[in-house]
Design a protein around this motif. Sequence first.
Motif, PDB file in Angstrom:
ATOM      1  N   VAL A   1      -0.159   6.495   5.621  1.00 20.20           N
ATOM      2  CA  VAL A   1      -0.452   5.071   5.846  1.00 20.20           C
ATOM      3  C   VAL A   1      -0.605   4.778   7.332  1.00 20.20           C
ATOM      4  O   VAL A   1      -1.571   4.128   7.763  1.00 20.20           O
TER       5      VAL A   1
ATOM      6  N   ASN B   1       0.820  -1.222   0.000  1.00 16.90           N
ATOM      7  CA  ASN B   1       0.000   0.000   0.000  1.00 16.90           C
ATOM      8  C   ASN B   1       0.855   1.273   0.000  1.00 16.90           C
ATOM      9  O   ASN B   1       0.563   2.211  -0.756  1.00 16.90           O
TER      10      ASN B   1
ATOM     11  N   LEU C   1      -7.381   5.183   3.028  1.00 18.38           N
ATOM     12  CA  LEU C   1      -6.097   5.392   2.365  1.00 18.38           C
ATOM     13  C   LEU C   1      -6.268   5.628   0.864  1.00 18.38           C
ATOM     14  O   LEU C   1      -5.746   6.607   0.313  1.00 18.38           O
TER      15      LEU C   1
ATOM     16  N   VAL D   1       0.834   4.296  -2.798  1.00 20.77           N
ATOM     17  CA  VAL D   1       0.690   5.708  -2.408  1.00 20.77           C
ATOM     18  C   VAL D   1       1.838   6.538  -2.984  1.00 20.77           C
ATOM     19  O   VAL D   1       1.625   7.626  -3.530  1.00 20.77           O
TER      20      VAL D   1
ATOM     21  N   THR E   1      -7.734   0.727   4.555  1.00 20.85           N
ATOM     22  CA  THR E   1      -7.427   0.939   3.144  1.00 20.85           C
ATOM     23  C   THR E   1      -8.515   1.742   2.447  1.00 20.85           C
ATOM     24  O   THR E   1      -8.242   2.433   1.466  1.00 20.85           O
TER      25      THR E   1
ATOM     26  N   CYS F   1      -3.814   6.258   8.889  1.00 22.95           N
ATOM     27  CA  CYS F   1      -4.996   5.463   8.557  1.00 22.95           C
ATOM     28  C   CYS F   1      -5.051   4.188   9.398  1.00 22.95           C
ATOM     29  O   CYS F   1      -6.121   3.800   9.887  1.00 22.95           O
TER      30      CYS F   1
END
Length: 414
Positions: free
Chosen positions: A245, A229, A389, A233, A386, A248
């Motif tokens: 990250v 992830n 995110l 990003v 997520t 979140c």
Amino acid sequence: MRELFKKWNDISLVKRIVIGLIIGIILALTVPTYASPIVIFGSLFVGALKGVAPILVFFLVMTAISQHKSGKKTNMSSIIGLYLLGTFLAGLVAVIASFMFPITLTLGAEVNDIAPPGGVVEVLKNLLMNIVDNPVKALFNANYIGILAWALVLGLALKNSAESTKRMISNVADALSQVVRWIISFAPFGIMGLVFDSIATQGLETLLGYGQLIILLVGSMAFIALVVNPLIVFIAIRKNPYPLVLKCLKDSGITAFFTRSSAANIPVNMGLCHELGLDKDTYSVSIPLGATINMGGAAITISILTLAAVHTLDIQVDRGMALVLSLLSAVSACGASGVAGGSLLLVPLACSLFGIPNDIAMQVVGVGFIVGVIQDSCETALNSSTDVLFTAVAELAKRRKKEIKNVKYSKDTN
């Protein structure tokens, strides 16, 4: 008593949850018989969340659609693309991890009175039938696909209604969000009851017996959350991804871990999106939608449990079949909320790819229920965090492109 209650509320929710967690473990290990009545706290907590979550999603989405200004652009296409990409990559990472660290299971955990879907066609058929389900039935059965569909339709129908009507629907949505916050404030007691029940009935030995499987599941989810992830990003916004990250994960993932409900975590995610300064027209739709289709954690669960069965039976799998499994787990995970039993019930579907008999596949599901205390919590934390995110990434990427365009325009004019 009032002063004591105030001091308790002044402690952060995470710290209160940890206190409840520790008390539940201690009571389960020391006086399980005498402390058994506290199980009711867990049942009440889960029941309250299950009760309010469906109607909350219904009103939130309906409010967002009905109040959306015509002609105003949103990032929904980018967000949906990120949801699908993230889910596929989660399934792919789980497949790779399963080959790097093969797990074998001691089967024998039976599951009765549940029927898995017969194939991908049946999953897709169930998905479509859930979309056109009776709205009252959808709310009653917590069919989030149907709830989402009806909320979208009614929201569109109400776009030209009177402002007073829209305001009333918005007020109901706000009230339901507040109810969820009240319920979550009782999470420490609910967690205490849930943890006590899990340890008192299954024992720590049962969970530790599946330690390797739990480590592989949690490790794969952690790799997605902390490596894959952030990479997505960074590619999108070209900045250090970890502040966003980690925020979140802290503000959304922790509460989702303990409530074990993406839908119940929607108010938390909406509040986090507001704190991040995101566009309300976008996140008021993307967050409820993500709670339904953004299921990277479910894709990991399906892939790992399926390949655990494959390794247990010593079935040889080539790269092509592994890739097909990644795709199947991603597609199935997106429809998991429309299938009774969630992600675990889709394991037999994936097992059928390799010719594994249904009775053995259902034993694998039984193992899934045993480790579900940890697996489901981590899965929900990954899925829910997520949602925020990817919503944030889509908007930040759009802002970055706009800034680059403005800089280029100013250079051209000069």
